[in-house]
Design a protein around this motif. Structure first.
Motif, PDB file in Angstrom:
ATOM      1  N   ARG A 146       0.911  -1.049  -0.292  1.00 27.95           N
ATOM      2  CA  ARG A 146       0.122  -0.123  -0.095  1.00 27.95           C
ATOM      3  C   ARG A 146       0.714   1.129  -0.186  1.00 27.95           C
ATOM      4  NH1 ARG A 146      -3.306  -2.017   2.906  1.00 27.95           N
ATOM      5  NH2 ARG A 146      -4.610  -2.830   1.422  1.00 27.95           N
ATOM      6  N   THR A 147       1.982   1.464   0.775  1.00 34.77           N
ATOM      7  CA  THR A 147       2.896   2.687   0.793  1.00 34.77           C
ATOM      8  C   THR A 147       2.907   2.735  -0.333  1.00 34.77           C
ATOM      9  OG1 THR A 147       2.996   2.304   3.378  1.00 34.77           O
ATOM     10  CG2 THR A 147       4.891   3.631   2.024  1.00 34.77           C
ATOM     11  N   PHE A 148       4.003   1.494  -1.388  1.00 37.11           N
ATOM     12  CA  PHE A 148       4.389   2.006  -2.402  1.00 37.11           C
ATOM     13  C   PHE A 148       3.305   2.094  -3.144  1.00 37.11           C
ATOM     14  CE2 PHE A 148       5.202   0.003  -6.452  1.00 37.11           C
ATOM     15  CZ  PHE A 148       7.160   0.320  -6.710  1.00 37.11           C
ATOM     16  N   VAL A 149       2.735   1.598  -3.214  1.00 38.61           N
ATOM     17  CA  VAL A 149       0.843   2.476  -4.340  1.00 38.61           C
ATOM     18  C   VAL A 149       1.002   3.833  -3.985  1.00 38.61           C
ATOM     19  CG1 VAL A 149      -0.841   2.019  -5.157  1.00 38.61           C
ATOM     20  CG2 VAL A 149       0.317   0.102  -4.904  1.00 38.61           C
ATOM     21  N   GLN A 150       1.091   3.980  -2.713  1.00 35.72           N
ATOM     22  CA  GLN A 150       1.292   5.895  -2.733  1.00 35.72           C
ATOM     23  C   GLN A 150       2.278   6.094  -3.345  1.00 35.72           C
ATOM     24  OE1 GLN A 150       0.870   5.394   1.603  1.00 35.72           O
ATOM     25  NE2 GLN A 150      -1.795   4.462   1.575  1.00 35.72           N
ATOM     26  N   GLU A 151       3.373   6.299  -3.179  1.00 29.89           N
ATOM     27  CA  GLU A 151       4.408   6.547  -3.799  1.00 29.89           C
ATOM     28  C   GLU A 151       4.227   6.737  -4.808  1.00 29.89           C
ATOM     29  OE1 GLU A 151       7.626   4.861  -2.075  1.00 29.89           O
ATOM     30  OE2 GLU A 151       7.907   5.280   0.305  1.00 29.89           O
ATOM     31  N   VAL A 152       3.931   5.881  -5.538  1.00 30.34           N
ATOM     32  CA  VAL A 152       3.787   5.793  -7.004  1.00 30.34           C
ATOM     33  C   VAL A 152       2.628   6.591  -7.466  1.00 30.34           C
ATOM     34  CG1 VAL A 152       2.766   4.523  -8.679  1.00 30.34           C
ATOM     35  CG2 VAL A 152       4.799   3.110  -7.497  1.00 30.34           C
ATOM     36  N   ARG A 153       1.783   6.234  -7.084  1.00 33.01           N
ATOM     37  CA  ARG A 153       0.419   7.597  -7.338  1.00 33.01           C
ATOM     38  C   ARG A 153       0.752   8.912  -7.392  1.00 33.01           C
ATOM     39  NH1 ARG A 153      -4.628   4.370  -5.970  1.00 33.01           N
ATOM     40  NH2 ARG A 153      -4.853   2.783  -7.429  1.00 33.01           N
ATOM     41  N   ARG A 154       1.729   9.507  -5.491  1.00 33.14           N
ATOM     42  CA  ARG A 154       2.523  10.665  -5.673  1.00 33.14           C
ATOM     43  C   ARG A 154       3.404  11.432  -6.838  1.00 33.14           C
ATOM     44  NH1 ARG A 154       2.258  10.788  -0.478  1.00 33.14           N
ATOM     45  NH2 ARG A 154       4.073   9.161  -0.523  1.00 33.14           N
ATOM     46  N   ALA A 155       4.180  10.174  -7.196  1.00 31.31           N
ATOM     47  CA  ALA A 155       4.969  10.501  -8.503  1.00 31.31           C
ATOM     48  C   ALA A 155       3.979  10.704  -9.626  1.00 31.31           C
ATOM     49  CB  ALA A 155       6.251   8.907  -9.366  1.00 31.31           C
ATOM     50  N   MET A 156       3.455   9.525  -9.922  1.00 32.72           N
ATOM     51  CA  MET A 156       2.447  10.144 -11.340  1.00 32.72           C
ATOM     52  C   MET A 156       1.312  11.437 -10.930  1.00 32.72           C
ATOM     53  SD  MET A 156       0.695   9.245 -14.125  1.00 32.72           S
ATOM     54  CE  MET A 156       0.700   7.505 -14.152  1.00 32.72           C
ATOM     55  N   SER A 157       1.300  11.727  -9.773  1.00 30.85           N
ATOM     56  CA  SER A 157       0.830  12.848  -9.759  1.00 30.85           C
ATOM     57  C   SER A 157       1.622  13.656 -10.515  1.00 30.85           C
ATOM     58  CB  SER A 157      -0.264  13.488  -8.255  1.00 30.85           C
ATOM     59  OG  SER A 157      -0.926  12.551  -8.550  1.00 30.85           O
ATOM     60  N   GLU A 158       2.786  14.212  -9.453  1.00 29.19           N
ATOM     61  CA  GLU A 158       3.720  15.115  -9.584  1.00 29.19           C
ATOM     62  C   GLU A 158       3.766  15.052 -11.717  1.00 29.19           C
ATOM     63  OE1 GLU A 158       7.021  14.450  -7.379  1.00 29.19           O
ATOM     64  OE2 GLU A 158       6.358  14.229  -5.293  1.00 29.19           O
ATOM     65  N   LEU A 159       3.718  13.763 -11.850  1.00 26.86           N
ATOM     66  CA  LEU A 159       4.269  14.314 -13.020  1.00 26.86           C
ATOM     67  C   LEU A 159       3.381  15.143 -13.614  1.00 26.86           C
ATOM     68  CD1 LEU A 159       5.647  13.366 -15.872  1.00 26.86           C
ATOM     69  CD2 LEU A 159       4.629  11.339 -15.515  1.00 26.86           C
ATOM     70  N   MET A 160       2.232  14.376 -14.136  1.00 28.09           N
ATOM     71  CA  MET A 160       0.469  14.701 -14.088  1.00 28.09           C
ATOM     72  C   MET A 160       1.143  16.457 -14.309  1.00 28.09           C
ATOM     73  SD  MET A 160       0.250  12.241 -16.428  1.00 28.09           S
ATOM     74  CE  MET A 160      -1.323  13.432 -17.473  1.00 28.09           C
ATOM     75  N   ARG A 161       1.224  16.685 -13.105  1.00 35.53           N
ATOM     76  CA  ARG A 161       0.660  18.476 -12.693  1.00 35.53           C
ATOM     77  C   ARG A 161       1.859  19.172 -13.886  1.00 35.53           C
ATOM     78  NH1 ARG A 161       0.143  17.802  -7.825  1.00 35.53           N
ATOM     79  NH2 ARG A 161       1.748  17.033  -7.500  1.00 35.53           N
TER      80      ARG A 161
END
Length: 137
Positions: free
Chosen positions: A101-116
């Motif tokens: 779950r922690t790994f998924v949260q970190e990946v999703r955070r990276a995806m959000s930054e990239l999409m911004r």
């Protein structure tokens, strides 16, 4: 070339840009060396868990043997657990572990930054329009 090709070409360019950039950002996070498929499996599982293995296979649309290897890898890295189904003990039910779950949260955070960054050239209204159009597809 027709409009459909031009759309396909632009979508392909965008997806390649996102894919390459995301994998670069995830590399430091991916300490267990899961790679793109392992990362994708965890992200999909996060949306549907707890889930029978068959449901995850359907969502991923991947070769069954490839998925079996990936699931075993994720289990060995303590990112997912497999429990027997209460209805049919022969069927495995997959869930994320706290580590997964922690790994998924970190990946999703990276995806959000990239999409911004990717969406920075367009206005908030255009972003909303894009989201609505994508939902229709």
């Amino acid at each position: 070339m027709g409009e459909e090709y031009r759309i396909a070409h632009q979508v392909d360019r965008l997806m390649r840009r996102i894919n390459v950039s995301l994998h670069q950002r995830i590399r430091p996070i991916d300490v267990d060396r899961l790679g793109p498929l392992g990362t994708m499996v965890l992200d999909v599982l996060a949306d549907i868990e707890p889930a029978p293995i068959q449901k995850l296979n359907q969502k991923m649309a991947r070769d069954k043997s490839q998925m079996t290897r990936t699931i075993k890898l994720l289990e060995s890295k303590k990112l997912i657990v497999r429990d027997p189904s209460p209805e049919d003990g022969r069927t495995g039910i997959l869930s994320l572990t706290p580590k997964g779950r922690t790994f998924v949260q970190e990946v999703r955070r990276a995806m959000s930054e990239l999409m911004r960054e990717v969406l920075e050239p367009i206005t908030p209204e255009q972003r909303e329009q894009l989201l609505e159009l994508l939902k229709q597809l």
